[in-house]
Design an enzyme around this catalytic site. Sequence first.
Site, PDB file in Angstrom:
ATOM      1  N   CYS A  22     -42.544 -37.117 -12.930  1.00  0.00           N
ATOM      2  CA  CYS A  22     -41.422 -36.220 -12.647  1.00  0.00           C
ATOM      3  C   CYS A  22     -40.853 -36.412 -11.244  1.00  0.00           C
ATOM      4  O   CYS A  22     -39.843 -35.801 -10.894  1.00  0.00           O
ATOM      5  CB  CYS A  22     -41.848 -34.767 -12.862  1.00  0.00           C
ATOM      6  SG  CYS A  22     -41.934 -34.320 -14.615  1.00  0.00           S
ATOM      7  N   LYS A  25     -37.099 -37.537 -11.011  1.00  0.00           N
ATOM      8  CA  LYS A  25     -35.951 -36.664 -11.237  1.00  0.00           C
ATOM      9  C   LYS A  25     -34.876 -36.840 -10.172  1.00  0.00           C
ATOM     10  O   LYS A  25     -35.172 -37.060  -8.996  1.00  0.00           O
ATOM     11  CB  LYS A  25     -36.395 -35.197 -11.245  1.00  0.00           C
ATOM     12  CG  LYS A  25     -36.955 -34.726 -12.570  1.00  0.00           C
ATOM     13  CD  LYS A  25     -37.149 -33.213 -12.549  1.00  0.00           C
ATOM     14  CE  LYS A  25     -37.567 -32.694 -13.906  1.00  0.00           C
ATOM     15  NZ  LYS A  25     -37.737 -31.219 -13.901  1.00  0.00           N
ATOM     16  N   SER A  54     -30.443 -23.731 -15.677  1.00  0.00           N
ATOM     17  CA  SER A  54     -31.379 -24.853 -15.477  1.00  0.00           C
ATOM     18  C   SER A  54     -32.723 -24.573 -16.138  1.00  0.00           C
ATOM     19  O   SER A  54     -33.789 -24.820 -15.552  1.00  0.00           O
ATOM     20  CB  SER A  54     -31.569 -25.132 -13.978  1.00  0.00           C
ATOM     21  OG  SER A  54     -30.353 -25.403 -13.352  1.00  0.00           O
TER      22      SER A  54
END
Length: 355
Positions: A22, A25, A54
């Site tokens: 992650c 991102k 979000s």
Amino acid sequence: MTDSAAPKQEPRLTSLSHGGGCGCKIAPGVLSDILKHTAAMPMPPELMVGIETSDDAAVYRLNDEQALIATTDFFMPIVDDAFDFGRIAATNAISDVYAMGGRPILALALVGMPINVLSTATIGRILEGGAAVCRDAGIVVAGGHTIDSVEAIYGLVALGIAHPDRIRRNADAQPGDVLVLGKPLGVGVMSAALKKGALDDAGYARMIASTTKLNVAGPDLAALDGVHAMTDVTGFGLAGHGLEIARGSGCDVLIDWASVPLHAGVRALATQSFVTGASGRNWAGYGERVLLPQDFAAEDRALLTDPQTSGGLLVSCAPSSLDAVLAAFRRHGFDAAAVVGRVGDRSERPVLRVS
């Protein structure tokens, strides 16, 4: 066999990634700028959750009893073991279904691989790892899509189902709520140390155990009346996902840093500068909305913004429901779950305050 005919040794998977897990991102500030016009598009009334806050997944009401949860997540290798990479990526993708309070029902694979660099056996092991996690979640990989890619990319489209009344958004926290985090922080720091050969076997084992542990407590947590909001802590770190709760709910969020669980050894690693570039990008993207004590250490700020791959659920609940929330976490093996803060007063410009 001559030397010229000898098979090439495959590179480490992490050497093919400009950023792993992650930590890949897009920075939150850049992402916000990209999406600013998309958010203005008209949405159908059946869409219960879109991109406006979000949140972890989209949710579409099918009828009075069922809502469809749809999400996708994919990234580049965070570890070198192909099977472990597949497991981590699949666990991370399915987590978004659990974070909405849903039960996963189906997955599709998203596969981009440098086919002239990696063997079909290695690529197959990545997919096997993902399929193994899906079996643990009680679902199958029913299809997907593959491309020839410069970097190795793997993930899932994950679909889930829930009663519309049990969908838990990240935007419904209430003033006075207690915040509970299901997993310790520090996966990004461990991944940075791993890439530089500084993570020992015990640390690697902790990292794999955490990143491949499905957040199966989600549906049970969503069934509790006092649970108002949920999300999972992933690429934007505890601070970033805490801020998403704050902005969506219109309330300040208060974090008690001394109570935040950390994986063993990660603070020492962060002190030695084993941190990801994403941690700094996260701070640049939202740091102006995070209020820190004057003596807050640099390594603690790195952990506060540390990108978590397949991180824990962050639950906002009424104080009267805290015991039930902790019991649900414990029942599913999340023994490190802990109260990490609370939701403050309503605010026109919410912030995350760390004490």
